[in-house]
Design an enzyme around this catalytic site. Structure first.
Site, PDB file in Angstrom:
ATOM      1  CG  ASP A 186      -0.250  -0.156   2.514  1.00 47.06           C
ATOM      2  OD1 ASP A 186       0.985  -0.121   2.538  1.00 47.06           O
ATOM      3  OD2 ASP A 186      -0.940  -0.325   3.538  1.00 47.06           O
ATOM      4  N   PRO A 243       8.505  -5.783   4.063  1.00 48.55           N
ATOM      5  CG  PRO A 243       6.370  -6.511   4.726  1.00 48.55           C
ATOM      6  CD  PRO A 243       7.825  -6.832   4.834  1.00 48.55           C
ATOM      7  NE  ARG A 254      -4.485   0.417   3.669  1.00 52.82           N
ATOM      8  CZ  ARG A 254      -4.595  -0.729   3.017  1.00 52.82           C
ATOM      9  NH1 ARG A 254      -3.782  -1.708   3.311  1.00 52.82           N
ATOM     10  NH2 ARG A 254      -5.507  -0.900   2.087  1.00 52.82           N
ATOM     11  CE1 TYR A 294       3.565  -4.798   6.797  1.00 49.61           C
ATOM     12  CE2 TYR A 294       3.275  -2.436   7.009  1.00 49.61           C
ATOM     13  CZ  TYR A 294       3.307  -3.570   6.229  1.00 49.61           C
ATOM     14  OH  TYR A 294       3.093  -3.488   4.882  1.00 49.61           O
TER      15      TYR A 294
HETATM   16  C1  FAD Z   1       1.538  -8.121   3.348  1.00 47.62           C
HETATM   17  C2  FAD Z   1       2.321  -7.424   2.313  1.00 47.62           C
HETATM   18  C3  FAD Z   1       2.552  -6.082   2.526  1.00 47.62           C
HETATM   19  C4  FAD Z   1       3.295  -5.406   1.611  1.00 47.62           C
HETATM   20  N1  FAD Z   1       3.473  -4.061   1.841  1.00 47.62           N
HETATM   21  C5  FAD Z   1       4.124  -3.367   0.913  1.00 47.62           C
HETATM   22  C6  FAD Z   1       4.206  -1.972   1.017  1.00 47.62           C
HETATM   23  O1  FAD Z   1       3.701  -1.356   1.964  1.00 47.62           O
HETATM   24  N2  FAD Z   1       4.829  -1.279   0.043  1.00 47.62           N
HETATM   25  C7  FAD Z   1       5.376  -1.882  -1.009  1.00 47.62           C
HETATM   26  O2  FAD Z   1       5.925  -1.194  -1.854  1.00 47.62           O
HETATM   27  N3  FAD Z   1       5.334  -3.226  -1.131  1.00 47.62           N
HETATM   28  C8  FAD Z   1       4.711  -3.972  -0.208  1.00 47.62           C
HETATM   29  N4  FAD Z   1       4.594  -5.320  -0.371  1.00 47.62           N
HETATM   30  C9  FAD Z   1       5.256  -5.974  -1.463  1.00 47.62           C
HETATM   31  C10 FAD Z   1       4.491  -5.876  -2.714  1.00 47.62           C
HETATM   32  O3  FAD Z   1       3.199  -6.428  -2.640  1.00 47.62           O
HETATM   33  C11 FAD Z   1       5.282  -6.540  -3.793  1.00 47.62           C
HETATM   34  O4  FAD Z   1       6.615  -6.134  -3.686  1.00 47.62           O
HETATM   35  C12 FAD Z   1       4.759  -6.154  -5.144  1.00 47.62           C
HETATM   36  O5  FAD Z   1       3.448  -6.570  -5.326  1.00 47.62           O
HETATM   37  C13 FAD Z   1       5.655  -6.784  -6.197  1.00 47.62           C
HETATM   38  O6  FAD Z   1       5.112  -6.550  -7.432  1.00 47.62           O
HETATM   39  P1  FAD Z   1       5.394  -7.584  -8.600  1.00 47.62           P
HETATM   40  O7  FAD Z   1       4.547  -7.094  -9.720  1.00 47.62           O
HETATM   41  O8  FAD Z   1       6.818  -7.719  -8.781  1.00 47.62           O
HETATM   42  O9  FAD Z   1       4.864  -8.975  -8.068  1.00 47.62           O
HETATM   43  P2  FAD Z   1       3.438  -9.446  -7.589  1.00 47.62           P
HETATM   44  O10 FAD Z   1       2.636  -8.317  -7.092  1.00 47.62           O
HETATM   45  O11 FAD Z   1       3.666 -10.584  -6.690  1.00 47.62           O
HETATM   46  O12 FAD Z   1       2.747  -9.928  -8.904  1.00 47.62           O
HETATM   47  C14 FAD Z   1       3.091 -11.132  -9.510  1.00 47.62           C
HETATM   48  C15 FAD Z   1       1.951 -11.569 -10.392  1.00 47.62           C
HETATM   49  O13 FAD Z   1       2.386 -12.658 -11.169  1.00 47.62           O
HETATM   50  C16 FAD Z   1       1.415 -13.676 -11.117  1.00 47.62           C
HETATM   51  N5  FAD Z   1       2.118 -14.954 -11.285  1.00 47.62           N
HETATM   52  C17 FAD Z   1       3.013 -15.511 -10.447  1.00 47.62           C
HETATM   53  N6  FAD Z   1       3.476 -16.637 -10.969  1.00 47.62           N
HETATM   54  C18 FAD Z   1       2.870 -16.797 -12.170  1.00 47.62           C
HETATM   55  C19 FAD Z   1       2.932 -17.792 -13.164  1.00 47.62           C
HETATM   56  N7  FAD Z   1       3.736 -18.843 -13.068  1.00 47.62           N
HETATM   57  N8  FAD Z   1       2.148 -17.644 -14.250  1.00 47.62           N
HETATM   58  C20 FAD Z   1       1.332 -16.577 -14.378  1.00 47.62           C
HETATM   59  N9  FAD Z   1       1.247 -15.621 -13.461  1.00 47.62           N
HETATM   60  C21 FAD Z   1       2.015 -15.732 -12.361  1.00 47.62           C
HETATM   61  C22 FAD Z   1       0.746 -13.518  -9.792  1.00 47.62           C
HETATM   62  O14 FAD Z   1      -0.576 -14.047  -9.858  1.00 47.62           O
HETATM   63  C23 FAD Z   1       0.760 -12.025  -9.602  1.00 47.62           C
HETATM   64  O15 FAD Z   1      -0.411 -11.382 -10.114  1.00 47.62           O
HETATM   65  C24 FAD Z   1       3.829  -6.054   0.493  1.00 47.62           C
HETATM   66  C25 FAD Z   1       3.566  -7.394   0.266  1.00 47.62           C
HETATM   67  C26 FAD Z   1       2.805  -8.093   1.158  1.00 47.62           C
HETATM   68  C27 FAD Z   1       2.502  -9.516   0.907  1.00 47.62           C
END
Ligand code: FAD
Ligand code: FAD
Lengths: 620, 620
Positions: A46, A331, A247, A255
């Site tokens: 977020d 996070p 928020r 956290y």
């Molecule tokens: C509880 C929590 C709190 C967080 N708080 C923060 C925060 O405050 N600020 C912040 O910046 N970050 C935070 N994060 C981290 C943040 O959510 C991630 O760093 C961010 O979403 C990463 O983006 P991404 O697009 O790299 O990966 P993701 O958001 O993980 O997206 C990956 C996508 O790929 C898809 N996928 C995975 N494997 C496959 C496959 N084999 N085939 C097809 N699709 C696939 C998934 O379904 C997903 O939609 C938090 C995460 C969590 C869990």
């Protein structure tokens, strides 16, 4: 029959969607594949950093997100007093004042992703989403890697269902439930932690799992804790720590350190052992003597921190990895979503320019060289920060096993500069000039402070010459794929400055054969910011290069590329020259990349240098 | 079977839609009837005054319109020099600096109406549009006029087609093509000039047709006239005048005086005699020696100015007239759309509050008494302004038949105050206290400047106590139907001020039997703005009345009704006390109407007075 597209993006999270935004801008034929059935509706990231908001605004909607988000202005530190009771010991501004017009703020990841989807939909009909769907294999025809019109990558995709809950357009319709073959020119793996794409190209994540376990809850709290709408770092004497993040919609994210759960070193924690009440009880203990309860719980989870960076970001410069696929960490500093989007904000425009044949393929090398060091810095910062946050506060100076709360505050404060994303500085490379590139004549004119090669150009207010409207220069540097040549000629009431500008104007005249190349649409766009009083300058006394050729194609001029660093009627003075540190006598020219990072700086007479640099980047 | 609804609105122009916005806010069952098949796509009005933007923003989207609109910052005056050649002789700011955070701007009426429609759709499902459809008869059962639950008005409506090109929801589905009967409690005639509703209730328009004929064109001009993106008033020596209005999407609107066409006095001009080339040739002549042409023409028309005000605004306080239906005048001052929306912004909340039974029916009388004088002022201003704009510039001081360009500029400049809509001041009446109502003790505390009984409360920045976010007080005064009690207790570090606030807080405590009535939701909402440094005040030391009872119903508090007049981290200091002229020693309480006009002012001890006033307005 395989479907042929420019780009396949695996993963529709923040990283994948940011890549798709550029794909939409460049009108690349693109398919996004995601295994999830639908978009996320709660939980997850977020935190939105200043730089992320600047980036989103460069696509035209950062202000809307900012309006919906919960802004974070102040961090309050709560620490145990000599009786072990928590007290507010300090407050600092959350974003360092003066660094950006957007301050760190908070909005649920699902809402942010919706904005990205909306942008993609209204910008291009060439980008489509397939979900739920999963890639099965990736094959690369190595012999075709350097061939411009080939589709060297084949992806077999399993489309898991046909009901397209919120895909953006027609890819799903064309796909069969079951196996499909897609051929593409480029592929980006944005499939998050434990990346499947990464495994296909031999990715190794370097780093390790930490032992501390955290719970997260999104609740509407009922409490007499006075700072519940502030970002707070609370260290209790013996019960662990809490980070409070206010928020949108009255929600607060907590956290919470779960000190009672300690997995054996190197082992993963069993998540099924957790529950909301387990987490909330820990929270209540930390916040004592304040009361804490809730009627509404939106989401919760428990996690263990791992701090890792991928050993490689790319293969053949055809397959790239981005986001959580190549870096994971705690996070609490709100970095994951942001750094993930920044990764693809970097690779996206480069791929767009290569695919629409305005840039040379060799610039793709700069993706890994620019982004991997950022992830390394992030892990370094996160290690230090998490250690201090998880530790027990020192009782006094002699308590060496405890964490000094003064040190914690200092780390936090310094961290704010890093976590804002504003201090990123890309080193010299193919697309960022070396310091010594600058000609001797220009040297003294190059300000050392805010304007730095490889840093993002900050925004200050200027006034439109044509209609006196105040505008942020940042609003001019839109993410539309253009490079920009920002010309600061100084005060044009001085004849020498006007003459220097006119000479430059001749070189920028498109009709002249010896003129500056690359001036066609979507390559380099000249922009003028003079330091004279607006009312003492007449528009049509300025070189044609700065207003001729409206993109709208309706015969009119483009009046919105000439600005004055002057007082506005209603919004004060931006003092752009002063803030950028540009000398009004000598002037300055700044070449800015499509992602707003500074590529080259020099005097008004040094255009040949910029031309030389661009010759290694762009195609004629 | 007749359909029974709360409200029928005839006419879906700006006036009708603004009425429907309030209807949506109050969830009134409403049908809008319009004879036009679809929304307008070009032409018509485009000027948005500061006050209109404030009003739209109070519904949550003024900023979005402002972002899309073309802002007008400067007016340039072009007059003939001694050789008869036009020259820029002067420039003035378009909106008077310091009066509003929104400056006059320009956006096509169709786009504005779309924003209004969007708001209505997302706010309520009770409001629907029938189009194309026309009322045939209106009948009023006079015996039921004062009866609360009756539907005294019957309207027979002819629904002309079924294809509902962009109605908002289901009214059309329920309607038969052909005749339908609707019964309603109230009806507003917003059916524009030559109002059919007006004729049914015996409206007489008082005033007359002028002799000067004007052409209007929306083009993307190709010109070497340097001020084409400024608002310009150009008086040529002998060829008449032009008003230039820069618009969105590179368009410019030209209002061109057609001196060659002179209908006989009292006669209407035959519009079919006009053509774009006739108008444009006149424009070219006026702008000589500058060149003027275009490739793209979006819209044009020719009109004759009539200046008239209706003799009545209401019948039985059941049927009301608003907008062009009751006032017509020249479009050049950009007033028509604005004043029309302000009319229904005034009647709308009054009807809403009567229909949802929170207010007494007698307040409806204040619609005509507040709005008709505004129309009269407008006609007065317009008569003077049009005369000066249509006249030939004086050659010298002795040229008495000519218009002095100094006088013109002075009229224009003074006019900007009036046309901004900000200087409207409603007189004392049932809902605005008389000056002498104020108790002696409060008198010296009542600032004479910006805060005036009957004037709209201007907005200044304050800082949220709970999270340090800077916010415009105007953003707090949302158009949601609430009255507000703004409490300015002064600097709470002084014990006397804190004590005075605590005493007031007890009266505002809902659980106390002798407390202030009307505090339930959607009636009077208490808001606190203190003048102490935010960090020296603890939230929970302040009276509960200012945070208890969150509207969201999720158990949390409403933290966003307590503010500090203090420096923010990133956006400076709003100096609200200083700007409002509130004495930090004595403090002040301001009762604000749902439309942001000031209803009553007094000291912190004078709440009984406010209670007395409200007893004549609201129901318990
Ligand atoms: C509880 C929590 C709190 C967080 N708080 C923060 C925060 O405050 N600020 C912040 O910046 N970050 C935070 N994060 C981290 C943040 O959510 C991630 O760093 C961010 O979403 C990463 O983006 P991404 O697009 O790299 O990966 P993701 O958001 O993980 O997206 C990956 C996508 O790929 C898809 N996928 C995975 N494997 C496959 C496959 N084999 N085939 C097809 N699709 C696939 C998934 O379904 C997903 O939609 C938090 C995460 C969590 C869990
Ligand atoms: C060329 C031009 C330029 C203008 N420029 C400006 C400007 O710059 N700024 C400004 O503020 N104003 C301007 N105006 C004036 C502005 O358009 C009007 O003042 C404004 O639209 C009035 O709003 P309204 O809702 O009262 O009436 P209208 O907008 O006229 O709406 C009346 C509605 O009622 C419907 N209707 C009429 N009769 C019936 C019936 N019998 N049954 C059912 N429906 C009916 C019509 O179809 C229409 O939709 C301009 C007008 C014109 C023509």
């Amino acid at each position: 029959m395989p479907q042929d597209v420019d780009l396949v993006i695996v993963g529709a999270g923040p990283a994948g969607l940011m890549a798709a935004m550029w794909a939409a801008v460049y009108q690349l034929k693109t398919i996004i594949i995601d295994k999830r059935e639908s978009r996320i509706v709660n939980g997850h990231a977020d935190g939105l950093q200043s730089r992320t908001l600047e980036i989103l605004h460069s696509f035209g909607f950062g202000d809307q997100i900012y309006k919906e988000a919960s802004l974070m202005q102040e961090v309050c530190f709560w620490n145990p007093d000599s009786y072990g009771v928590i007290r507010r010991t300090d407050r600092i501004p959350d974003t360092i004042p003066g660094t950006s017009r957007f301050q760190q703020s908070v909005l649920h990841q699902g809402r942010i992703e919706n904005y990205l989807f909306d942008f993609i939909e209204r910008t291009s009909s060439e980008v489509s989403v397939m979900r739920p769907a999963k890639p099965l294999t990736i094959d690369v025809d190595e012999s075709a890697i350097e061939s411009e019109d080939a589709y060297p990558i084949s992806v077999r995709v399993e489309c898991l269902s046909h009901n397209q809950p919120n895909g953006t357009s027609s890819a799903q319709e064309n796909a069969e439930v079951g196996e499909n073959e897609i051929r593409c020119k480029y592929l980006i793996g944005c499939d998050g932690a434990h990346s499947w794409v990464g495994r296909q190209i031999g990715l190794v994540m370097e780093g390790e799992q930490t032992a501390s376990i955290w719970g997260v809850m999104d609740v509407v709290p009922i409490t007499d804790f006075p700072d519940i709408r502030m970002r707070c770092a609370v260290h209790s004497a013996n019960s662990g720590s809490i980070m409070i993040i206010p928020r949108e919609r009255g929600l607060v994210r907590l956290y919470i350190q779960l000190t009672d759960i300690r997995p054996a070193r190197g082992e993963r924690f069993d998540k099924s052992m957790g529950s909301p009440s387990l987490i909330f009880d820990a929270a209540k203990k930390i916040l004592q003597p304040y009361s804490l309860s809730y009627d509404y719980l939106e989401w919760w989870t428990i996690y263990q921190i791992g701090q890792r960076v991928g050993n490689t970001y790319a293969k053949f410069d055809r397959i790239f990895l981005a986001g959580d696929a190549v870096h994971t960490h705690s996070p609490k500093a709100g970095q994951g979503m942001n750094v993930s989007m920044h990764d693809t904000y970097n690779i996206g425009w480069k791929l767009g320019a290569v695919l629409n044949k305005t840039a040379q393929r060799s610039i793709l090398k700069t993706y890994e060289s620019e982004r991997r060091p950022i992830a390394q810095q992030l892990i370094e910062f996160d290690t230090k920060f998490s250690y201090m946050f998880s530790g027990r506060p020192a009782k006094d100076l002699a308590d060496e096993a405890g964490i000094s709360m003064e040190d914690f505050k200092a780390t936090f404060q310094k961290g704010n500069d890093f976590t804002s994303g504003l201090s990123v500085r890309y080193g010299a490379c193919k697309i960022v000039a070396q310091e010594h590139h600058k000609s001797a004549s220009a040297d003294p004119a190059i300000p050392k402070s805010v304007l730095q090669l490889g840093s993002r150009l900050p925004s200050f207010q200027v006034v439109c010459q044509c209609d006196a409207t105040p505008i942020q220069l940042g609003d001019v540097l839109k993410s539309d794929g253009s490079w920009r040549l920002l010309v600061f000629p100084g005060d044009l009431r001085h004849e020498a400055s006007m003459q220097r500008l006119k000479n430059l104007g001749e070189r920028l005249d498109r009709s002249s054969p010896c003129g500056f190349p690359f001036l066609t649409e979507n390559c380099v766009q000249p922009i003028l910011i003079h330091a004279s009083p607006r009312r003492e300058i007449e528009l049509f006394d300025l070189p044609k290069a700065f207003y001729c050729g409206s993109a709208a194609g309706n015969g009119g001029f483009d009046y919105y590329r000439i600005f004055a660093d002057d007082e506005s009627y209603h919004q004060g003075h931006g003092h752009a020259y002063e803030n950028y540190g540009v000398d009004k006598e000598r002037g300055l020219v700044v070449l800015v990349r499509p992602d707003q990072y500074t590529s080259w700086m020099g005097g008004l007479e040094d255009l040949a240098e910029a031309e030389r640099l661009l010759s290694g980047i762009l195609r004629r």
